[in-house]
Scaffold this active site. Structure first.
Site, PDB file in Angstrom:
ATOM      1  N   ILE A  44      -0.012   4.463   6.190  1.00  0.00           N
ATOM      2  CA  ILE A  44      -0.656   5.705   5.685  1.00  0.00           C
ATOM      3  C   ILE A  44      -2.288   5.386   5.580  1.00  0.00           C
ATOM      4  CG2 ILE A  44      -0.937   7.084   3.596  1.00  0.00           C
ATOM      5  CD1 ILE A  44       1.965   7.099   4.703  1.00  0.00           C
ATOM      6  N   LYS A  45      -2.782   6.549   6.165  1.00  0.00           N
ATOM      7  CA  LYS A  45      -4.497   6.400   6.305  1.00  0.00           C
ATOM      8  C   LYS A  45      -4.965   7.145   5.036  1.00  0.00           C
ATOM      9  CE  LYS A  45      -6.459   7.247  10.230  1.00  0.00           C
ATOM     10  NZ  LYS A  45      -6.997   7.881  11.584  1.00  0.00           N
ATOM     11  N   ILE A  46      -5.774   6.285   4.472  1.00  0.00           N
ATOM     12  CA  ILE A  46      -6.537   6.667   3.319  1.00  0.00           C
ATOM     13  C   ILE A  46      -8.061   6.554   3.451  1.00  0.00           C
ATOM     14  CG2 ILE A  46      -6.871   6.275   0.759  1.00  0.00           C
ATOM     15  CD1 ILE A  46      -4.100   5.403   0.460  1.00  0.00           C
ATOM     16  N   LEU A  78      -0.471   7.493   9.644  1.00  0.00           N
ATOM     17  CA  LEU A  78      -0.351   8.992   9.462  1.00  0.00           C
ATOM     18  C   LEU A  78      -1.190   9.292   8.286  1.00  0.00           C
ATOM     19  CD1 LEU A  78       0.836  12.022   9.520  1.00  0.00           C
ATOM     20  CD2 LEU A  78       2.808  10.984   7.956  1.00  0.00           C
TER      21      LEU A  78
END
Length: 955
Positions: free
Chosen positions: A151-153, A120
């Site tokens: 978590i997409k960064i 996400l």
């Protein structure tokens, strides 16, 4: 996504499943609720060996923006709480992620946390905000609460330190938008550093996983385009360039993988591995083939290797199942890959420039997709909420429409809406605007404390007051007046009256209108130092004391800012209650604070319902509602653009009779907020609509309509204006309670318009000048017993005319007709006429001023403002003095039939009013305005009648 079950499915499925034998995990770059719910996703896990799922804004936009998959949950969520588009999207996305994580969890368990993840993404808007990215990563990690979440960064320069930080906190991350070897090196270093920091604190690092999403096909798209352009231009290296076509992206990925292998051998990594650390695998992203000249599975076939992931889009997933070829391709001909990279550099293809541009383009693309996603969610939300929301429709001429669309696109691309909500003063002038933005969240703040207001309402009712008399000016009075006029007397509660004048006749009228023994007085003043509320308080405190025969403090309530002079007065005089305002909210933006809510509660209005209605507008104006769906932003863009690009700076307010008084509040909001530094919007309220032919090209019409009670005459006139090509913005309310929405809607629009005008919409520099001049005059009266003498430049019967030297010279010294004719002859196209009457504001004088202003409009074809002093000084007076120099003013003063003393002062209400009129006129003159003052002696009614006839004759 197509999941075709072909006759040889068992054999074909093994191609995908057997990627695992080569050490690669196939992930799916796709998510959709129905795909998860109907078992299709689980089928891919069972039959194709799917090991993970990634999502991004573009994927969610396609999933949420079309069809009805999400409608049931949207309806359920909106039935429970009021949400912005961003808040609603997040709840929908989290549900999808959680459901997908549930399906993938057996894979997570089976692979001991190596695979089985669902990703996400943090908001793409945060791509260049380190702290914002880290904070959002923490928040989403907590909200989803699944161990197999990533978590997409983004791997931007700002994103990498955020990734390192949250890694050290135990959050699993998919770092995305990596294109270059250097960027990948930075990310891998950040991962190792984050693990080391966590390990040094003695915390577990074995449950942290990460992938580095290295984008592939987009590089070939850019490099191939440059190659084709050079070949077409006859480049001398055409053959060498042609040989690189379709090779650079794969070579770039292979070189990155070699760096991974080197780092994995290092002592530094081995130490972490011994502590249980998981490697950060390379994930091949953007693996769909864009160029039809290449195999549709090129970027899967050629990048198969140990300890890697390929996140595959649906079409490519199906294609690889059908005809993919398995081999350990990733470590084939590494020397050849390095030669491709060297040749790329030799030929000047500027891979570094390409990858830098791709990061920027990728961030912009994800932001654009996020805008589209939030816009789609906002549309669905608006459709489902229906008449719970006010509606807005703009009918604009073509050129204006185009300019407004350009302004909205500028706001979108520059992220100005988000900056506004972040309290960034650069949206306006870069001054102290951030100090005045508490109005943005006052609705939610007051809802959190609404019990206090409801308890107050019950106490007022229990005490049996017959009347509530609010004493205040400007922002303290105009909002409560809208509430009083719109909702009227509410059963079981006192009648709300609002007094905002120093005219002695008006003071006496209000004194007679209430039962002094049974009245609750609300003294409303932000600063506590404003002259009018202080002397009104003094007068009615003494009157109530006389009527009650005792100290009347129990009948008085103050609404004021903390630490103000009025707070001191209230404590000293034993007021029943003191309600506080917010220092960080200017008066004209304060209607949804205690300045509006306290009188509303006292009069019996359901303040909880009122605030809940306002909350809809807050959420509809939120940072997450893109400009194309953000109607308050659109309204501001229309007003600002019309004024700056087309000279349409007269905002003509047309409100349905049942909500007519909203226009008076809007006058102050618009005029004080925008009319300064020689520019601004001039609000025109209560000007009965005429035929299109009486208007110049300087108008924008704002039609605020109560849909259930439209006025037939207004409807007909508005239709004619639209047909004539005039710009008309219609704002529909479906219930009177929605005036609360209208309040915030217009506040937000005004802030946006101020940005486009290039001014600070939260100061009012020119209001103070009139106060200073008034103070000089009242001080002179206290010292000498009279106001300074003044000499008219002309007299005619009951009329005496006053002006500064320049205006007097222009007007001559003839009779009333010639002076007025000379004055109005100075009006030209694009001007407006302000009729400023310092007389009692009652039904008779309001009718008189309307007839005069409409006669002027129809004869001169210009906008007209009809105002009563001193009320307008705290409203439109700012724009008249500080805004465009296009006003032509006729100030009207008169002898008072009777005066009223101010307790404790030498001056009277009549003296104060006269000082205010003269002080304001002096400032108008000093500003070079075309201004004439006429004083009427003797009976007012006869004098006004004669003046009206003279004006009609003059024009």
């Amino acid at each position: 996504m197509d999941v075709e079950q072909k006759p040889n499915v068992g054999k074909v499925a093994n191609v995908l499943r057997d990627l695992g034998k080569h050490g690669q995990s196939p992930w799916l770059d796709f998510i959709q609720r129905s795909f998860t719910a109907d078992g299709s996703l689980k089928k891919l896990v069972d039959e194709d060996g799917l090991k993970g799922v990634t999502s991004n804004p573009a994927i969610f936009e396609k999933a949420m923006g079309y069809g009805t998959d999400y409608d049931a949950q949207i309806k359920e969520l909106l039935s429970k709480e009021t949400l912005s588009a961003g808040e609603l999207y997040e709840k929908l996305a989290i549900t999808d992620i959680q459901e997908t994580a549930k399906i993938m969890h057996p894979v997570f368990v089976e692979t001991k946390g190596l695979d089985g993840y669902v990703s996400l993404e943090v908001s793409p808007y945060l791509a260049f905000d380190t702290e914002g990215t880290a904070e959002e990563a923490r928040r989403l990690w907590k909200a989803v609460d699944r161990e197999n979440l990533m978590i997409k960064i983004p791997g931007t320069k700002e994103g990498v330190p955020a990734f390192q930080q949250v890694t050290s906190e135990g959050i699993s991350v998919n770092v995305t938008l990596l294109f270059s070897l250097d960027a990948y090196k930075d990310v891998l270093e950040a991962y190792i550093s984050g693990l080391e920091a966590r390990h040094a604190k003695g915390e577990d690092i074995s449950k942290i996983a990460s992938v580095a999403s290295f984008f592939v096909s987009r590089i070939d798209g850019k490099i191939d385009g440059a190659i084709d352009k050079r070949i077409a231009a006859g480049d001398k290296d055409a053959e060498a360039l042609k040989a690189l076509r379709g090779k650079v992206a794969i070579a770039n990925a292979k070189v990155a993988y070699q760096h991974y292998l080197e780092v994995k051998k290092s002592a530094r990594w081995q130490k972490l591995a011994a502590a249980g650390a998981n490697p950060q695998r390379l994930l091949w992203a953007s693996t769909g083939t864009k160029d039809k000249a290449y195999s549709d599975v090129l970027y899967v076939d050629e990048l198969i290797g140990p300890e890697t992931v390929n996140t595959i889009p649906p079409a490519t997933f199906d294609a690889f199942r059908d005809h993919g070829k398995l081999r350990d391709s990733l470590e084939e001909d590494v020397d050849g890959a390095r030669k491709v990279m060297a040749e790329t550099k030799r030929l000047g293809l500027d891979l570094d420039g390409v990858t830098t541009a791709l990061v920027k383009d990728g961030c912009a693309s994800f932001s654009d997709a996020f805008d589209q996603l939030l816009g789609a969610v906002a549309k669905k939300q608006q459709t489902i909420l229906g008449n719970k929301l006010i509606e807005q429709e703009a009918h604009l001429p073509g050129e204006l429409q185009g300019a407004v669309e350009a302004a909205l696109e500028d706001w979108r691309k520059a992220g100005k809406l988000r900056k506004l909500w972040e309290r960034d003063p650069s949206v306006w002038t870069g001054g102290d605007e951030a100090k005045w933005l508490k109005w943005l969240d006052i609705v939610e703040e007051r809802l959190a404390h609404v019990d206090e207001l409801e308890a107050f309402a019950k106490e007022v009712k229990a005490k049996g007051f017959s009347d509530v008399l609010l004493l205040g000016m400007g922002g303290s009075s105009l909002g409560p007046e809208v509430i009083a006029e719109t909702f009227g007397k509410i059963a079981g509660f006192p009648t709300l009256h609002v007094l905002d004048s120093t005219d002695p006749q008006q003071v006496s009228t209000y004194e007679k209108a209430v039962d002094l023994k049974n009245t609750l007085f609300i003294v409303s003043s932000k600063s506590g130092g404003t002259l009018e509320p202080n002397i009104l308080k003094a007068y009615f405190f003494a009157a109530a004391e006389k009527a009650l025969g005792k100290a009347p403090g129990e009948h008085f309530v103050a609404v004021t800012d903390p630490g103000s002079h009025m707070e001191d007065v209230a404590r000293k005089d034993g007021f029943w209650k003191i309600f506080y305002g917010e220092k960080a909210i200017g008066g004209r933006f304060s209607v949804l604070s205690n300045f509006g809510l306290v009188p509303a509660a006292a009069s019996g209005l359901d303040v909880r319902a009122f605030l809940n209605s306002a909350l809809f507008s807050v959420k509809e104006s939120a940072a997450s509602v893109p400009p194309k769906e953000n109607t308050a932003l659109q309204l501001g863009a229309i007003l600002g653009t019309a004024a700056t690009k087309f000279g349409r700076d007269k905002v003509t307010i047309v409100a349905s009779p049942a909500i007519y008084d909203l226009g008076a509040w809007l006058e102050q909001l618009i005029a004080e907020s925008t009319g300064k530094r020689g520019t601004g919007l001039v609000p025109i309220d209560d000007e009965t609509l005429g035929a299109p032919g009486v208007y110049g090209k300087d108008r924008v019409f704002a039609y605020v309509r109560l849909k259930a009670e439209p006025c037939p005459n207004q409807e007909k006139a508005i239709a004619a204006l639209k047909a004539a090509g005039e710009p008309v913005v219609t704002i529909d309310l479906f219930d009177k309670i929605q005036v609360a929405q209208a309040f915030f809607h217009w506040e937000f629009a005004t802030a946006v318009a101020g940005s486009i005008l290039g001014i600070d919409p939260f100061d009012q520099p020119d209001v103070e000048f009139s106060k200073v001049e008034t103070k000089k005059l009242t001080t002179a009266f206290n010292e000498t017993g009279s106001l300074p003498a003044e000499t008219p430049f002309a007299k005619d019967g009951v009329f005496a005319f006053y002006a500064d030297e320049a205006n007097a010279k222009a007007l001559g010294s003839g009779d009333v007709a010639s002076i007025l004719k000379a004055h109005f002859n100075r009006v030209k196209a694009g001007d407006y006429v302000g009729v400023l009457a310092y007389v009692e504001r009652d039904a008779q004088t309001r009718d008189w001023i309307q007839k005069v202003r409409l006669g002027l409009r129809d004869a001169l074809k210009v906008a007209t403002a009809a105002e009563f002093g001193p009320r307008f000084l705290h409203s439109t007076g700012q724009a008249y003095k500080g805004g465009p120099a296009s006003g032509v003013f006729l100030q009207i003063t008169a002898d008072d039939a009777a005066d009223v003393a101010v307790p404790g002062e030498k001056f009277t209400f009549g003296v104060v009013k006269a000082a205010q009129a003269r002080g304001d006129f002096d400032v108008l003159s000093e500003r070079g305005r075309r201004a004439l003052r006429v004083h009427i002696s003797g009976p007012l009614e006869a004098g006004l009648k004669s003046l009206a006839a003279a004006i009609e004759k003059a024009v």
